[in-house]
Design a protein around this motif. Structure first.
Motif, PDB file in Angstrom:
ATOM      1  N   GLN A  48       0.842  -1.199   0.000  1.00  0.00           N
ATOM      2  CA  GLN A  48       0.000   0.000   0.000  1.00  0.00           C
ATOM      3  C   GLN A  48       0.878   1.250   0.000  1.00  0.00           C
ATOM      4  N   VAL A  50       0.808   5.703  -0.677  1.00  0.00           N
ATOM      5  CA  VAL A  50       0.062   6.943  -0.852  1.00  0.00           C
ATOM      6  C   VAL A  50       0.980   7.961  -1.517  1.00  0.00           C
ATOM      7  N   VAL A 136      -5.818   4.650   1.982  1.00  0.00           N
ATOM      8  CA  VAL A 136      -5.516   3.485   1.140  1.00  0.00           C
ATOM      9  C   VAL A 136      -6.709   2.535   1.169  1.00  0.00           C
ATOM     10  N   GLY A 165      -4.132   6.705  -3.234  1.00  0.00           N
ATOM     11  CA  GLY A 165      -3.847   5.502  -2.477  1.00  0.00           C
ATOM     12  C   GLY A 165      -3.895   4.289  -3.390  1.00  0.00           C
ATOM     13  N   THR A 167      -3.396   0.055  -3.509  1.00  0.00           N
ATOM     14  CA  THR A 167      -3.264  -1.227  -2.835  1.00  0.00           C
ATOM     15  C   THR A 167      -3.162  -2.304  -3.902  1.00  0.00           C
TER      16      THR A 167
END
Length: 456
Positions: A48, A50, A136, A165, A167
């Motif tokens: 993850q 950002v 996220v 975000g 993932t």
């Protein structure tokens, strides 16, 4: 963590949740088998990140002027990266993990608004990890058809900036593949400025290569890894290192300029008598030794440091740089904790890391490969420090038309108590390193690292 379980953040609102499908185009393979390189990362939580961008727009301006372009360019990028809209199936008819693509493929896409302080969150100082969780998106729940592998979210901080975000399942894409996709998406968005009608086919980068036949397995690693995964039970994950969701965990970033890294290299050579080593090694040694000192009381305990090395160019024949998937070797280093706590602990740590890196030349990247999965779980119980990301990925080049990111945070490092490393500075001439640690430990660690950096 489900959306309903996210921590409360002042002014955080989910505005839209949709699914973005790949644009029509060349047919992707209906199934894409995982290789033994991918198997290594099946036990890991998704990666993850950002990306924070300066964008002083109002919510209405963002929704009207930027969001349609982001969605359309994403659809165009997914046309080439179709497996990212597919599903990961752990039990194929042959009993091997694979990515399944179908006509109904799409990527979860969330739009949100935050009332948090954009400039504070995108700084380098210690900030509560929980503040980043809403930025996220979780991967959508799996079904009989498999587990989605990618989710995306844009969060606007009105009149200040926007956060992307990301993932993504590590078993599907390593850092090189993720960077390839993000740069392609951002490039289509940035360059397709001739109105929505002008955003047709726009190959800003070479498309990914899905040819699995180029991955040779003379050592039978696929069979070994499948066996080890069953023994270790993937569902256990890497629990011993997981700080996610625990109280009072903070993240902070430390930057090293090109000039500081040069002075570190000169000191390293003069203290060790070794040739000047790489900036990556110097930074890693600094963080590893400083963390051992901050924890204190290592005594006779052996300390471990782990990292991955790119193997695309190390295979014979080499894989194309655009190869889709994982192609990483697992490396680890050990040193006595008492040595790392000494005055020259930073140089001892760097020398140990540099020796392993130098040994990678030739076939060294596959030395001990049969034990990779077992080693990961074994060393996790020993509190190994690992590295997420790499300066070579060039993630600060992901520009949607707003300029380079103001800051990138790897949120998932707290899942494995890792440090993240990326290029730093306008021309990527330095390095930035981030960690997530319990607050009290971070205070001691930060003090030690800043003292060393200021001496440069």
């Amino acid at each position: 963590m489900a959306r309903s379980e996210l921590p409360e953040v002042p002014g955080m609102k989910v505005l839209e949740q949709s699914r973005i499908s790949p644009a029509p185009g060349p047919n992707a393979p209906e199934t894409l088998p995982l290789t033994f390189f991918d198997y290594v990362f099946l036990p890991f939580h998704p990666v993850q990140r950002v990306f924070f961008y300066d964008l002083p727009y109002s919510l209405s301006d963002f929704l009207r002027s930027h969001l349609p372009r982001l969605k359309l360019s994403l659809s165009l990028a997914l046309r080439d990266f179709r497996p990212l809209a597919g599903r990961l199936r752990l039990g194929s008819p042959e009993g091997k993990p694979e990515i399944r693509c179908s006509g109904g493929d799409a990527v979860a896409f969330t739009v949100a608004e935050s009332g948090d302080d954009f400039h504070d969150m995108s700084g380098n100082h210690a900030r509560d990890c929980a503040r980043f969780y809403p930025l996220v998106p979780p991967l959508p729940p799996g079904t009989e058809g498999g587990q989605p592998v990618l989710a995306l979210q844009f969060t606007l901080f009105p009149d200040a900036g926007v956060a992307l975000g990301v993932t993504v399942s590590h078993a599907v894409a390593d850092g090189s593949t993720s960077a390839h996709f993000l740069k392609t998406w951002a490039g289509i968005c940035r360059l397709g400025m001739g109105g929505m009608g002008g955003m047709g086919p726009c190959h800003v980068a070479a498309p990914p290569s899905y040819d699995r036949s180029v991955v040779w397995d003379p050592k039978g690693l696929e069979r070994t890894f499948l066996h080890d995964l069953k023994l270790l039970q993937v569902e256990r994950r890497l629990v011993p290192l997981d700080l996610h969701g625990k109280n009072d965990v903070v993240r902070a970033t430390f930057a090293l300029s090109r000039e500081q890294l040069k002075k570190m290299g000169e000191r390293f050579s003069s203290r060790t008598g070794m040739e000047e080593c790489s900036p990556y090694t110097l930074a890693a040694g600094l963080i590893w030794a400083s963390l051992v000192k901050a924890r204190g009381g290592s005594g006779d305990k052996t300390e471990y440091f782990g990292f991955v090395t790119g193997c695309r160019a190390r295979l014979d024949p080499p894989l194309p740089a655009t190869y889709f998937g994982n192609c990483l070797g697992i490396c680890w280093v050990e040193a006595e904790g008492s040595d790392l706590e000494e005055e020259d602990g930073v140089h001892i740590a760097s020398a140990a890391i540099w020796k392993v890196i130098r040994d990678l030349e030739g076939s060294g990247a596959f030395r001990g490969a049969k034990n990779w999965i077992r080693d990961i779980h074994s060393l996790a119980s020993e509190g190994i420090l690992t590295v997420a990301g790499s300066p070579k990925l060039g993630l600060y080049q992901v520009d949607f038309g707003w300029g380079r990111p103001r800051k990138i945070e790897v949120i998932s490092i707290e899942r494995t108590s890792a440090m993240s490393m990326a290029e730093w500075g306008e021309y990527g001439s330095g390095l930035e390193i981030s960690l997530a640690l319990p607050r009290e430990l971070m205070r001691g660690f930060r003090s030690s690292v800043l003292k060393l950096i200021s001496s440069l």
